[in-house]
Design a protein around this motif. Sequence first.
Motif: not given
Length: 86
Positions: A30-46
């Motif tokens: 909410x404070x930093x639009x570049x942060x995304x928990x989903x994106x972190x998971x996605x990068x590792x899973x992929x």
Amino acid sequence: MPSFEAIIARTHAAACLECGKCTATCPVARQDSSFSPRRLVEEVVKGRPEEILHQPAVWACLTCRACHERCPMGVEYISFVRGVRT
């Protein structure tokens, strides 16, 4: 040190639906639009964990559990982040 495959299996990260509920509830996102928990998971899973290992996003997570409480698939995001950090 556990492998990324072990972290994914232990935390159910592969079950992520990419729905974005974790990011929508995250106080950091909410404070930093570049942060995304989903994106972190996605990068590792992929299979691209090295792309995020040295990014500030890995360390920005507050481990507040808000994402875990909203996740419809029960991804254990806090354990996931801690595993990736180690």
